[in-house]
Design an enzyme around this catalytic site. Structure first.
Site, PDB file in Angstrom:
ATOM      1  N   HIS A 308       0.752  -1.041   0.149  1.00 54.65           N
ATOM      2  CA  HIS A 308      -0.179   0.141  -0.153  1.00 54.65           C
ATOM      3  C   HIS A 308       1.089   1.158  -0.053  1.00 54.65           C
ATOM      4  O   HIS A 308       1.943   1.222   0.406  1.00 54.65           O
ATOM      5  CB  HIS A 308      -1.000   0.077   1.164  1.00 54.65           C
ATOM      6  CG  HIS A 308      -2.158   0.877   0.983  1.00 54.65           C
ATOM      7  ND1 HIS A 308      -1.926   2.229   1.445  1.00 54.65           N
ATOM      8  CD2 HIS A 308      -3.403   0.692   0.755  1.00 54.65           C
ATOM      9  CE1 HIS A 308      -3.107   2.866   1.066  1.00 54.65           C
ATOM     10  NE2 HIS A 308      -3.889   2.034   0.770  1.00 54.65           N
ATOM     11  N   ASP A 366      -8.023  -5.305  -0.501  1.00 56.86           N
ATOM     12  CA  ASP A 366      -8.291  -6.131  -1.681  1.00 56.86           C
ATOM     13  C   ASP A 366      -8.274  -7.414  -1.517  1.00 56.86           C
ATOM     14  O   ASP A 366      -8.344  -8.379  -2.295  1.00 56.86           O
ATOM     15  CB  ASP A 366      -7.708  -5.539  -2.916  1.00 56.86           C
ATOM     16  CG  ASP A 366      -8.297  -3.999  -3.152  1.00 56.86           C
ATOM     17  OD1 ASP A 366      -7.445  -3.152  -3.276  1.00 56.86           O
ATOM     18  OD2 ASP A 366      -9.313  -4.099  -3.305  1.00 56.86           O
TER      19      ASP A 366
HETATM   20  C1  SDX Z   1      -6.361   0.330  -2.921  1.00 52.10           C
HETATM   21  O1  SDX Z   1      -4.299   4.763  -2.131  1.00 52.10           O
HETATM   22  C2  SDX Z   1      -5.259   4.268  -1.262  1.00 52.10           C
HETATM   23  O2  SDX Z   1      -5.623   4.535  -0.347  1.00 52.10           O
HETATM   24  C3  SDX Z   1      -5.753   2.921  -2.103  1.00 52.10           C
HETATM   25  C4  SDX Z   1      -6.958   2.140  -1.488  1.00 52.10           C
HETATM   26  C5  SDX Z   1      -8.180   2.935  -1.195  1.00 52.10           C
HETATM   27  O3  SDX Z   1      -8.867   2.497  -0.386  1.00 52.10           O
HETATM   28  O4  SDX Z   1      -8.636   3.761  -2.116  1.00 52.10           O
HETATM   29  O5  SDX Z   1      -6.324   1.791  -0.291  1.00 52.10           O
HETATM   30  C6  SDX Z   1      -7.264   0.823  -2.337  1.00 52.10           C
HETATM   31  O6  SDX Z   1      -5.645   0.685  -4.173  1.00 52.10           O
HETATM   32  C7  SDX Z   1      -5.186  -0.782  -2.379  1.00 52.10           C
HETATM   33  C8  SDX Z   1      -3.927  -1.185  -2.904  1.00 52.10           C
HETATM   34  C9  SDX Z   1      -4.500  -2.022  -4.063  1.00 52.10           C
HETATM   35  N1  SDX Z   1      -3.294  -2.523  -5.193  1.00 52.10           N
HETATM   36  C10 SDX Z   1      -2.594  -3.806  -4.953  1.00 52.10           C
HETATM   37  O7  SDX Z   1      -2.878  -4.817  -4.109  1.00 52.10           O
HETATM   38  C11 SDX Z   1      -1.820  -3.747  -6.249  1.00 52.10           C
HETATM   39  C12 SDX Z   1      -0.551  -4.764  -5.600  1.00 52.10           C
HETATM   40  N2  SDX Z   1       0.180  -3.521  -4.875  1.00 52.10           N
HETATM   41  C13 SDX Z   1       1.094  -2.703  -5.526  1.00 52.10           C
HETATM   42  O8  SDX Z   1       0.956  -2.748  -6.910  1.00 52.10           O
HETATM   43  C14 SDX Z   1       1.722  -1.676  -4.458  1.00 52.10           C
HETATM   44  O9  SDX Z   1       2.053  -2.077  -3.485  1.00 52.10           O
HETATM   45  C15 SDX Z   1       0.837  -0.239  -4.461  1.00 52.10           C
HETATM   46  C16 SDX Z   1       0.530   0.054  -6.022  1.00 52.10           C
HETATM   47  C17 SDX Z   1      -0.238  -0.544  -3.700  1.00 52.10           C
HETATM   48  C18 SDX Z   1       1.801   0.676  -3.921  1.00 52.10           C
HETATM   49  O10 SDX Z   1       2.897   0.949  -4.630  1.00 52.10           O
HETATM   50  P1  SDX Z   1       4.065   1.615  -4.304  1.00 52.10           P
HETATM   51  O11 SDX Z   1       3.692   2.978  -3.477  1.00 52.10           O
HETATM   52  O12 SDX Z   1       5.148   1.914  -5.455  1.00 52.10           O
HETATM   53  O13 SDX Z   1       4.580   0.670  -3.170  1.00 52.10           O
HETATM   54  P2  SDX Z   1       5.944   1.066  -2.349  1.00 52.10           P
HETATM   55  O14 SDX Z   1       6.596   2.176  -2.869  1.00 52.10           O
HETATM   56  O15 SDX Z   1       5.473   0.626  -0.952  1.00 52.10           O
HETATM   57  O16 SDX Z   1       6.722  -0.452  -2.711  1.00 52.10           O
HETATM   58  C19 SDX Z   1       7.953  -0.549  -1.982  1.00 52.10           C
HETATM   59  C20 SDX Z   1       8.574  -1.723  -2.575  1.00 52.10           C
HETATM   60  C21 SDX Z   1       8.894  -1.629  -4.108  1.00 52.10           C
HETATM   61  O17 SDX Z   1       9.980  -2.334  -4.376  1.00 52.10           O
HETATM   62  P3  SDX Z   1      11.713  -1.382  -4.379  1.00 52.10           P
HETATM   63  O18 SDX Z   1      11.540  -0.500  -5.692  1.00 52.10           O
HETATM   64  O19 SDX Z   1      11.648  -0.696  -3.188  1.00 52.10           O
HETATM   65  O20 SDX Z   1      12.538  -2.521  -4.477  1.00 52.10           O
HETATM   66  O21 SDX Z   1       7.876  -2.945  -2.638  1.00 52.10           O
HETATM   67  C22 SDX Z   1       7.610  -3.445  -3.807  1.00 52.10           C
HETATM   68  C23 SDX Z   1       7.878  -2.268  -4.783  1.00 52.10           C
HETATM   69  O22 SDX Z   1       8.156  -2.849  -6.084  1.00 52.10           O
HETATM   70  N3  SDX Z   1       6.219  -3.886  -3.914  1.00 52.10           N
HETATM   71  C24 SDX Z   1       5.778  -5.200  -4.033  1.00 52.10           C
HETATM   72  C25 SDX Z   1       4.461  -4.886  -3.965  1.00 52.10           C
HETATM   73  N4  SDX Z   1       3.965  -3.658  -3.513  1.00 52.10           N
HETATM   74  C26 SDX Z   1       5.141  -3.046  -3.532  1.00 52.10           C
HETATM   75  N5  SDX Z   1       6.594  -6.282  -4.535  1.00 52.10           N
HETATM   76  C27 SDX Z   1       5.712  -7.208  -4.562  1.00 52.10           C
HETATM   77  N6  SDX Z   1       4.511  -7.372  -4.439  1.00 52.10           N
HETATM   78  C28 SDX Z   1       3.560  -6.209  -4.153  1.00 52.10           C
HETATM   79  N7  SDX Z   1       2.370  -6.219  -3.888  1.00 52.10           N
END
Ligand code: SDX
Length: 431
Positions: A308, A366
């Site tokens: 998140h 989710d």
């Molecule tokens: C919602 O914003 C809100 O409030 C949204 C929401 C709402 O109620 O409106 O809460 C609803 O959208 C929930 C999120 C749903 N999405 C997913 O579940 C999709 C999977 N999650 C990711 O795509 C991701 O975690 C995000 C998009 C949610 C967040 O993306 P970020 O901000 O880029 O994540 P981050 O910066 O915290 O990531 C840190 C690291 C990164 O790696 P590095 O670049 O540091 O090496 O963690 C990795 C990311 O690549 N990472 C993941 C991951 N999520 C982040 N690696 C594997 N699996 C994942 N799910």
């Protein structure tokens, strides 16, 4: 927001600026940079707005480190347990929990606006039957401004109120119609003798050929899912609604823009993607391979429903959703649902894995919601429409707050331009 006497000093190129700071009721202080470009001829740079407060708001607060979510100060777990969705709608819209009379009046206003203009039935028929329900919802909600033109003047508080009630009341009807249309079944009209969640379930699952009795377990679970998704501060779709509204666009167009943004798999589309992922994993034996792929930088696969932008601890909604999944599937006698077993084992393995622990990746709202919705009989294509109808009240509350903010202006971010500098046109013969 509490003004404070603190200032931030910014020095560059021999110049120094004292920038005012402001302190919130909860959360970090902010540095007010509104004058920075005018006074300093310089931009700040923050793609994705990870360090930017876009507005003042008193609706919803999230503490990502604590895993805390408050609607108007009330913790989400208390509201999920003790309140119900239309009462939460009232709280988000008007700022306080309603009295019994206020709640009765509000519920009556919503109940008596659940039908859509009969001409909209023809609008649906313009779509292919296999259109994704989200595509239909974006189109139909946007078209509401063509059917309800008497509530599109954003400068008229009465029209803003009418448009708000109309959307909260009609979104479940529109979502159910999108579902029925996609499966070739006739539309089911709403009924005024059913509560909000029961009405939605009946509009989705009743058929003219037989009576339909709403299962109280499912309607309670449905209502709780609506509450958990109702608002979430300045997420991508809410920011889209605010930006669209800042131009003066009518409320129906703004909510349609929010629905379009929510559809993305990184946002509201994750619930559909998460269940598809759990089904693709299939058995707990396959989990290690998928965890490996999620950690592989060269593999675009991510664990859907994990991580998140704000929560760096458990998403409090995921906790409630997990408890609800256990309760609903247990009461339905399918507690051994293989998908639920895979989800629980995947969560256990991920939360012990250094990659997820170090990056503070936890299940989000989710991760479990799709398991409940699947058990209730919804197709995966209906998961995000349900998120959209739940979040409509949050989008509306945030839109009304923005419209009512005397300092609000049309949103207009700038850029760091890295393209070609000024150059003269070259005739095609000379290229
Ligand atoms: C919602 O914003 C809100 O409030 C949204 C929401 C709402 O109620 O409106 O809460 C609803 O959208 C929930 C999120 C749903 N999405 C997913 O579940 C999709 C999977 N999650 C990711 O795509 C991701 O975690 C995000 C998009 C949610 C967040 O993306 P970020 O901000 O880029 O994540 P981050 O910066 O915290 O990531 C840190 C690291 C990164 O790696 P590095 O670049 O540091 O090496 O963690 C990795 C990311 O690549 N990472 C993941 C991951 N999520 C982040 N690696 C594997 N699996 C994942 N799910």
């Amino acid at each position: 927001m509490a003004e404070n006497k603190k200032t931030a000093t910014l020095s560059f190129d021999g110049k120094t600026f004292e920038l005012p700071m402001m302190s919130p009721v909860l959360g970090p202080d902010v540095i007010d940079i509104r004058r920075l470009y005018a006074d300093g001829d310089i931009f700040t740079f923050d793609p994705g707005f990870t360090s930017t407060a876009s507005c003042e708001s008193d609706i919803t607060f999230i503490d990502g480190e604590k895993g805390e979510l408050l609607y108007r100060g009330y913790p989400i777990d208390q509201l999920a347990e003790k309140s119900h969705y239309l009462e939460v709608c009232y709280l988000l819209l008007y700022g306080e929990l309603p009295s019994a009379d206020e709640l009765d009046d509000f519920e009556s206003r919503v109940t008596n606006h659940t039908m859509v203009h009969e001409q909209m039935h023809n609008f649906f028929r313009g779509f292919r039957r296999d259109a994704h329900p989200m595509a239909t919802m974006v189109g139909v909600v946007g078209a509401m401004s063509a059917f309800y033109h008497d509530s599109t003047d954003i400068n008229d508080p009465y029209q803003r109120e009418v448009a708000s009630i109309r959307m909260i009341a009609k979104l479940p009807t529109i979502a159910a119609m999108a579902y029925k249309y996609s499966i070739g079944q006739p539309f089911v009209y709403p009924r005024n003798d059913l509560d909000y969640a029961s009405n939605f379930l009946r509009m989705c699952f009743a058929v003219p050929a037989e009576d339909y009795e709403v299962n109280p377990i499912l309607s309670r679970a449905m209502d709780r899912i609506f509450t958990l998704h109702a608002d979430h501060e300045q997420n991508a779709s809410t920011s889209t609604v605010r930006l669209a509204g800042s131009s003066g666009a009518n409320p129906f167009a703004c909510i349609a823009a929010g629905i379009a943004c929510l559809w993305g798999p990184a946002h509201g589309g994750a619930n559909e993607a998460a269940l598809s992922m759990l089904r693709e994993i299939g058995t707990v034996d396959n989990i290690p391979e998928y965890v490996r792929r999620a950690k592989d930088k060269d593999d675009p696969f991510r664990l859907m429903g994990f991580g998140h932008r704000v929560y760096k601890n458990f998403d409090p909604r995921a906790k409630v959703m997990k408890e609800s999944a256990d309760e609903v599937l247990g009461l339905l006698g399918i507690e051994n649902n293989p998908t639920l077993q895979v989800a629980k084992e995947l969560e256990r393995i991920a939360l012990e894995d250094e990659y997820f622990v170090s990056k503070k990746l936890y299940p989000n709202v989710d991760f479990y919601s799709g398991i409940i919705l699947d058990a209730m009989g919804f197709s995966t294509s209906m998961f995000t429409p349900i998120f959209a109808l739940s979040r409509t009240v949050g989008w509306i509350a945030q839109w009304k707050e923005m419209i009512g903010d005397p300092t609000q202006k049309i949103g207009r971010p700038r850029q760091l331009y890295i393209g070609a500098a000024n150059r003269d046109y070259i005739d095609v013969e000379s290229r």
